[in-house]
Design an enzyme around this catalytic site. Structure first.
Site, PDB file in Angstrom:
ATOM      1  N   ALA A   1       0.822  -1.206   0.000  1.00 48.65           N
ATOM      2  CA  ALA A   1       0.000   0.000   0.000  1.00 48.65           C
ATOM      3  C   ALA A   1       0.861   1.263   0.000  1.00 48.65           C
ATOM      4  CB  ALA A   1      -0.899  -0.010   1.234  1.00 48.65           C
TER       5      ALA A   1
ATOM      6  N   SER B   1      -1.382  -2.483  -5.667  1.00 44.87           N
ATOM      7  CA  SER B   1      -2.280  -2.602  -4.509  1.00 44.87           C
ATOM      8  C   SER B   1      -3.577  -1.825  -4.732  1.00 44.87           C
ATOM      9  CB  SER B   1      -1.582  -2.063  -3.260  1.00 44.87           C
ATOM     10  OG  SER B   1      -2.515  -1.868  -2.217  1.00 44.87           O
TER      11      SER B   1
ATOM     12  N   GLN C   1      -4.384  -5.898  -7.534  1.00 42.12           N
ATOM     13  CA  GLN C   1      -4.801  -6.558  -6.290  1.00 42.12           C
ATOM     14  C   GLN C   1      -6.107  -5.944  -5.811  1.00 42.12           C
ATOM     15  OE1 GLN C   1      -4.163  -4.839  -2.895  1.00 42.12           O
ATOM     16  NE2 GLN C   1      -5.560  -6.384  -2.074  1.00 42.12           N
TER      17      GLN C   1
ATOM     18  N   TYR D   1      -9.013  -5.463  -2.899  1.00 43.47           N
ATOM     19  CA  TYR D   1      -9.708  -5.598  -1.627  1.00 43.47           C
ATOM     20  C   TYR D   1     -11.188  -5.503  -1.950  1.00 43.47           C
ATOM     21  CZ  TYR D   1      -5.549  -5.436   1.307  1.00 43.47           C
ATOM     22  OH  TYR D   1      -4.363  -5.748   1.922  1.00 43.47           O
TER      23      TYR D   1
ATOM     24  N   THR E   1      -7.075 -10.605  -2.525  1.00 44.06           N
ATOM     25  CA  THR E   1      -6.397 -10.870  -1.250  1.00 44.06           C
ATOM     26  C   THR E   1      -7.425 -11.350  -0.241  1.00 44.06           C
ATOM     27  OG1 THR E   1      -4.665  -9.262  -1.692  1.00 44.06           O
ATOM     28  CG2 THR E   1      -5.031  -9.816   0.616  1.00 44.06           C
TER      29      THR E   1
ATOM     30  N   ARG F   1      -1.666  -5.020  14.742  1.00 47.03           N
ATOM     31  CA  ARG F   1      -0.271  -4.584  14.668  1.00 47.03           C
ATOM     32  C   ARG F   1       0.007  -3.589  15.779  1.00 47.03           C
ATOM     33  NH1 ARG F   1      -1.281  -3.528   8.259  1.00 47.03           N
ATOM     34  NH2 ARG F   1      -1.976  -5.663   7.818  1.00 47.03           N
TER      35      ARG F   1
ATOM     36  N   LYS G   1      -4.752 -14.575  -3.317  1.00 47.27           N
ATOM     37  CA  LYS G   1      -3.519 -14.333  -2.547  1.00 47.27           C
ATOM     38  C   LYS G   1      -3.795 -14.438  -1.054  1.00 47.27           C
ATOM     39  CE  LYS G   1      -0.115 -10.625  -1.692  1.00 47.27           C
ATOM     40  NZ  LYS G   1      -0.460  -9.998  -0.402  1.00 47.27           N
TER      41      LYS G   1
ATOM     42  N   SER H   1       0.889 -16.952   0.889  1.00 45.56           N
ATOM     43  CA  SER H   1       1.338 -15.724   1.543  1.00 45.56           C
ATOM     44  C   SER H   1       0.730 -15.617   2.920  1.00 45.56           C
ATOM     45  CB  SER H   1       0.881 -14.515   0.693  1.00 45.56           C
ATOM     46  OG  SER H   1       1.151 -13.292   1.356  1.00 45.56           O
TER      47      SER H   1
ATOM     48  N   HIS I   1       0.956 -12.506   4.221  1.00 48.36           N
ATOM     49  CA  HIS I   1       0.894 -11.048   4.226  1.00 48.36           C
ATOM     50  C   HIS I   1       2.116 -10.453   4.925  1.00 48.36           C
ATOM     51  CE1 HIS I   1      -2.426  -8.050   3.252  1.00 48.36           C
ATOM     52  NE2 HIS I   1      -1.525  -7.248   3.782  1.00 48.36           N
TER      53      HIS I   1
ATOM     54  N   ASP J   1       5.144 -15.648  -1.643  1.00 48.49           N
ATOM     55  CA  ASP J   1       5.869 -14.493  -1.097  1.00 48.49           C
ATOM     56  C   ASP J   1       6.118 -14.672   0.385  1.00 48.49           C
ATOM     57  OD1 ASP J   1       3.790 -13.387   0.558  1.00 48.49           O
ATOM     58  OD2 ASP J   1       3.102 -12.063  -1.040  1.00 48.49           O
TER      59      ASP J   1
ATOM     60  N   GLY K   1       9.369 -12.880   3.076  1.00 51.84           N
ATOM     61  CA  GLY K   1      10.756 -12.936   3.555  1.00 51.84           C
ATOM     62  C   GLY K   1      11.808 -13.132   2.489  1.00 51.84           C
TER      63      GLY K   1
ATOM     64  N   ARG L   1       8.712  -6.064   0.976  1.00 48.11           N
ATOM     65  CA  ARG L   1       9.554  -5.055   1.623  1.00 48.11           C
ATOM     66  C   ARG L   1      10.854  -4.800   0.872  1.00 48.11           C
ATOM     67  NH1 ARG L   1       7.507  -8.274   5.837  1.00 48.11           N
ATOM     68  NH2 ARG L   1       6.117  -7.170   7.291  1.00 48.11           N
TER      69      ARG L   1
HETATM   70  C1  FNR Z   1       1.721  -5.400   2.372  1.00 49.17           C
HETATM   71  N1  FNR Z   1       1.007  -6.447   1.767  1.00 49.17           N
HETATM   72  C2  FNR Z   1      -0.143  -6.143   1.052  1.00 49.17           C
HETATM   73  N2  FNR Z   1      -0.824  -7.145   0.400  1.00 49.17           N
HETATM   74  C3  FNR Z   1      -1.937  -6.874  -0.324  1.00 49.17           C
HETATM   75  O1  FNR Z   1      -2.518  -7.787  -0.899  1.00 49.17           O
HETATM   76  N3  FNR Z   1      -2.384  -5.579  -0.426  1.00 49.17           N
HETATM   77  C4  FNR Z   1      -1.770  -4.534   0.198  1.00 49.17           C
HETATM   78  O2  FNR Z   1      -2.202  -3.396   0.072  1.00 49.17           O
HETATM   79  C5  FNR Z   1      -0.621  -4.815   0.989  1.00 49.17           C
HETATM   80  N4  FNR Z   1       0.022  -3.818   1.659  1.00 49.17           N
HETATM   81  C6  FNR Z   1       1.204  -4.082   2.325  1.00 49.17           C
HETATM   82  C7  FNR Z   1       1.909  -3.034   2.913  1.00 49.17           C
HETATM   83  C8  FNR Z   1       3.146  -3.284   3.522  1.00 49.17           C
HETATM   84  C9  FNR Z   1       3.900  -2.140   4.118  1.00 49.17           C
HETATM   85  C10 FNR Z   1       3.677  -4.600   3.545  1.00 49.17           C
HETATM   86  C11 FNR Z   1       5.031  -4.900   4.159  1.00 49.17           C
HETATM   87  C12 FNR Z   1       2.962  -5.631   2.993  1.00 49.17           C
HETATM   88  C13 FNR Z   1       1.541  -7.825   1.766  1.00 49.17           C
HETATM   89  C14 FNR Z   1       2.504  -8.048   0.599  1.00 49.17           C
HETATM   90  O3  FNR Z   1       1.805  -8.121  -0.623  1.00 49.17           O
HETATM   91  C15 FNR Z   1       3.297  -9.364   0.727  1.00 49.17           C
HETATM   92  O4  FNR Z   1       2.406 -10.423   0.962  1.00 49.17           O
HETATM   93  C16 FNR Z   1       4.346  -9.348   1.834  1.00 49.17           C
HETATM   94  O5  FNR Z   1       4.909  -8.061   1.980  1.00 49.17           O
HETATM   95  C17 FNR Z   1       5.446 -10.339   1.488  1.00 49.17           C
HETATM   96  O6  FNR Z   1       6.427 -10.365   2.454  1.00 49.17           O
HETATM   97  P1  FNR Z   1       7.847  -9.545   2.368  1.00 49.17           P
HETATM   98  O7  FNR Z   1       8.452  -9.764   0.998  1.00 49.17           O
HETATM   99  O8  FNR Z   1       7.512  -8.122   2.634  1.00 49.17           O
HETATM  100  O9  FNR Z   1       8.619 -10.179   3.465  1.00 49.17           O
END
Ligand code: FNR
Length: 378
Positions: A77, A104, A131, A133, A159, A168, A246, A268, A270, A301, A303, A325
């Site tokens: 996002a 996103s 993606q 929502y 998602t 969080r 997802k 995933s 997330h 996805d 890590g 990330r």
């Molecule tokens: C996400 N992720 C995520 N997924 C999604 O479907 N829509 C979204 O808007 C978001 N927004 C989002 C923001 C932030 C800051 C993070 C870190 C993650 C999840 C993302 O698509 C994914 O599944 C994970 O980030 C994968 O893990 P790594 O690569 O960040 O470790």
């Protein structure tokens, strides 16, 4: 003398940390609750030798389209929070490397602007995915789906792990608000006070307060009432785009996804931001691959910050990996060029790992090239 150039994703992450505000840094790095769902990666590589690795090929095909590297960019996002062109920088970088990008729902750039910022490339390469929502208002949801299809997105990524926002702690203590000038460019009516409705719910302290937010903002929050039987056929009735789900974490749901007729899944959790206490995605990937039996792509996805992480996911049967990330660290480091640097680093690390493990192409990376690390001294 100038700082040495970063040589791995950890270096780029350190630079990103020095450039981002603490609220944005916390928003990116935070997981849910006690953050139990960390990378629990205890796999080791069992290298094979004397297997002609003079030409390494990292190419793969998803939905009939070519990916020069099996590493694409996950939807995250508010990418303009990083600055440096946000969504446009990330999308362009993924395309420059012959790969792809998922936009996103909560993007800070309109889906049309992202598409028109992309240079043309050969038809056998993919177009971005969108993606979704899925909101309680079917009309609003249908409208954004239509916009994505009209703009030329190739797939709709539903998602399913975010029916409510994960708990969080860090984000609750330091809530994220969008600075003036940034807005959710693809979500009608969601820009009240710079916070999403989901975040209002996250901060509700009692069940009553939660109900109140649901009542007042009802239509524009994610629909928690979706089901396999009803939702997937409804999406099919709305679009000709491919449909990807997802956020799948069990073999049971992998089998359901195939049964429901989706075109692909992304394993995933997330990035550990939703349900705390689930396993790492690498741990559950094998059960998904068994359940899906090669009928649709199983993507992955979570890590991924080294080429060896990609190698391990592919060895366990993933068809494509996404980075979340790590791509944001690249964007903070140097915009589009920084994201390209991250992708180049991962490509080089993957190619080197493949050469050292004895796999000249992705289909030569096999499960028996992995073992479990022993911690007992034997
Ligand atoms: C996400 N992720 C995520 N997924 C999604 O479907 N829509 C979204 O808007 C978001 N927004 C989002 C923001 C932030 C800051 C993070 C870190 C993650 C999840 C993302 O698509 C994914 O599944 C994970 O980030 C994968 O893990 P790594 O690569 O960040 O470790």
């Amino acid at each position: 003398s100038p700082e040495p150039a970063p040589i791995n994703v950890r270096d780029i992450k350190d630079i990103a940390k020095s450039k981002l505000s603490s609220a944005v840094w916390q928003y990116y790095t935070t997981g849910a609750e006690e953050e139990c769902t960390l990378e629990r990666n205890s796999l080791v590589i069992r290298p094979r030798v004397l297997r002609d690795v003079s030409k390494i090929n990292t190419r793969t095909t998803i939905f009939g389209k070519t990916y020069d590297i099996p590493i694409a960019i996950a939807p995250t996002a508010y990418q303009k929070l990083v600055g440096n062109d946000g969504e446009v920088g990330l999308t362009r970088a993924s395309h420059a490397l012959g790969s792809n990008f998922i936009l996103s729902s909560n993007a800070t750039t309109s889906l049309e602007d992202v598409m028109s910022a992309l240079p043309q490339r050969a038809n056998h390469y993919p177009r971005p995915w969108f993606q979704l929502y899925f909101l309680r208002s079917r009309e609003v949801t249908a409208r954004v789906i239509r916009r994505a299809e009209t703009a030329g997105y190739e797939a709709l990524v539903l998602t399913v792990d975010t029916v409510v926002l994960g708990n969080r702690y860090l984000e609750r203590k330091q809530p994220l608000t969008l600075p003036a000038g940034l807005r959710m460019a693809n979500r009608e009516g969601a820009n009240a006070g710079g916070v999403t409705k989901g975040r209002l719910m996250l901060n509700a302290r009692t069940a009553k307060e939660h109900e109140k937010v649901m009542r007042e903002h009802g239509d524009l929050i994610v629909d928690p009432g979706l089901t396999w039987d009803e939702t997937i056929p409804w999406l099919r009735s709305q679009t000709r785009m491919k449909i990807v789900v997802k956020g799948i974490m069990t073999g049971e749901d992998g089998a359901k996804a195939v049964e429901a007729g989706v075109d692909g899944i992304i394993v995933s959790n997330h990035g550990g931001r939703q349900l705390d206490g689930v396993p790492s995605t690498l741990e559950v990937l094998p059960e998904l691959v068994v359940a899906v039996k090669g009928r649709i792509p199983v993507m992955f996805d979570g890590g991924v910050s080294r080429g060896s992480d990609v190698f391990k996911a592919i060895a366990l049967g993933a068809d494509l990996c996404f980075i979340g990330r790590a791509s944001l660290w690249g964007l903070a480091y140097k915009g589009q060029e920084g994201v390209e640097t991250v992708l180049h680093i991962l490509e080089r690390e993957l190619s080197r790992t493949m050469a050292l493990a004895g796999a000249m192409s992705l289909d030569h990376i096999s499960k028996d090239m992995l073992g479990v690390a022993r911690r007992d001294g034997f």
